[in-house]
Design a protein around this motif. Sequence first.
Motif, mmCIF file in Angstrom:
data_model
loop_
_atom_site.group_PDB
_atom_site.id
_atom_site.type_symbol
_atom_site.label_atom_id
_atom_site.label_comp_id
_atom_site.label_asym_id
_atom_site.label_seq_id
_atom_site.Cartn_x
_atom_site.Cartn_y
_atom_site.Cartn_z
ATOM 1 N N GLY A 24 42.130 -53.055 109.681
ATOM 2 C CA GLY A 24 42.955 -53.905 108.829
ATOM 3 C C GLY A 24 42.166 -54.888 107.995
ATOM 4 O O GLY A 24 42.747 -55.731 107.315
ATOM 5 N N GLU A 25 40.832 -54.788 108.037
ATOM 6 C CA GLU A 25 40.008 -55.718 107.279
ATOM 7 C C GLU A 25 40.183 -55.458 105.786
ATOM 8 O O GLU A 25 39.925 -54.364 105.307
ATOM 9 C CB GLU A 25 38.519 -55.571 107.634
ATOM 10 N N GLU A 26 40.625 -56.491 105.049
ATOM 11 C CA GLU A 26 40.845 -56.327 103.618
ATOM 12 C C GLU A 26 39.607 -56.724 102.823
ATOM 13 O O GLU A 26 39.241 -56.042 101.878
ATOM 14 C CB GLU A 26 42.049 -57.144 103.176
ATOM 15 N N TYR A 27 38.960 -57.831 103.188
ATOM 16 C CA TYR A 27 37.754 -58.267 102.490
ATOM 17 C C TYR A 27 37.161 -59.498 103.162
ATOM 18 O O TYR A 27 37.813 -60.145 103.983
ATOM 19 C CB TYR A 27 38.032 -58.593 101.018
ATOM 20 N N GLY A 51 47.963 -58.625 108.053
ATOM 21 C CA GLY A 51 48.925 -59.032 109.074
ATOM 22 C C GLY A 51 48.483 -60.200 109.937
ATOM 23 O O GLY A 51 49.249 -60.678 110.760
ATOM 24 N N GLU A 52 47.233 -60.669 109.779
ATOM 25 C CA GLU A 52 46.738 -61.759 110.605
ATOM 26 C C GLU A 52 46.324 -62.978 109.798
ATOM 27 O O GLU A 52 46.268 -64.074 110.324
ATOM 28 C CB GLU A 52 45.546 -61.291 111.448
ATOM 29 N N GLY A 53 45.951 -62.796 108.541
ATOM 30 C CA GLY A 53 45.488 -63.917 107.726
ATOM 31 C C GLY A 53 43.975 -64.006 107.714
ATOM 32 O O GLY A 53 43.278 -62.995 107.812
ATOM 33 N N PHE A 54 43.473 -65.231 107.605
ATOM 34 C CA PHE A 54 42.037 -65.474 107.475
ATOM 35 C C PHE A 54 41.433 -65.963 108.778
ATOM 36 O O PHE A 54 42.068 -66.711 109.523
ATOM 37 C CB PHE A 54 41.765 -66.533 106.401
#
Length: 72
Positions: A24-27, A51-54
């Motif tokens: 799920g890592e976006e960037y 789904g988790e934020g930063f």
Amino acid sequence: MTFEAILPQLKAGAKAVRSGWGGGEEYITLVDHQNYEGIPVTPYFLIKVQGEGFSVWEPTGCDALATDWQPV
């Protein structure tokens, strides 16, 4: 692309991700030039996870040596 190659882009405000992560890592992004209570904060990386934020992020040895980094 290596981490050494993507780092200047991160310092310039770009976002990057490893194609090998596959979760799920976006960037990741570099946060710089911030102050807290008027005192400079040292630069740090954040990772955006779907789904988790930063969260605060530090490269592992595998991340630092990987060649699958790409700008987002």
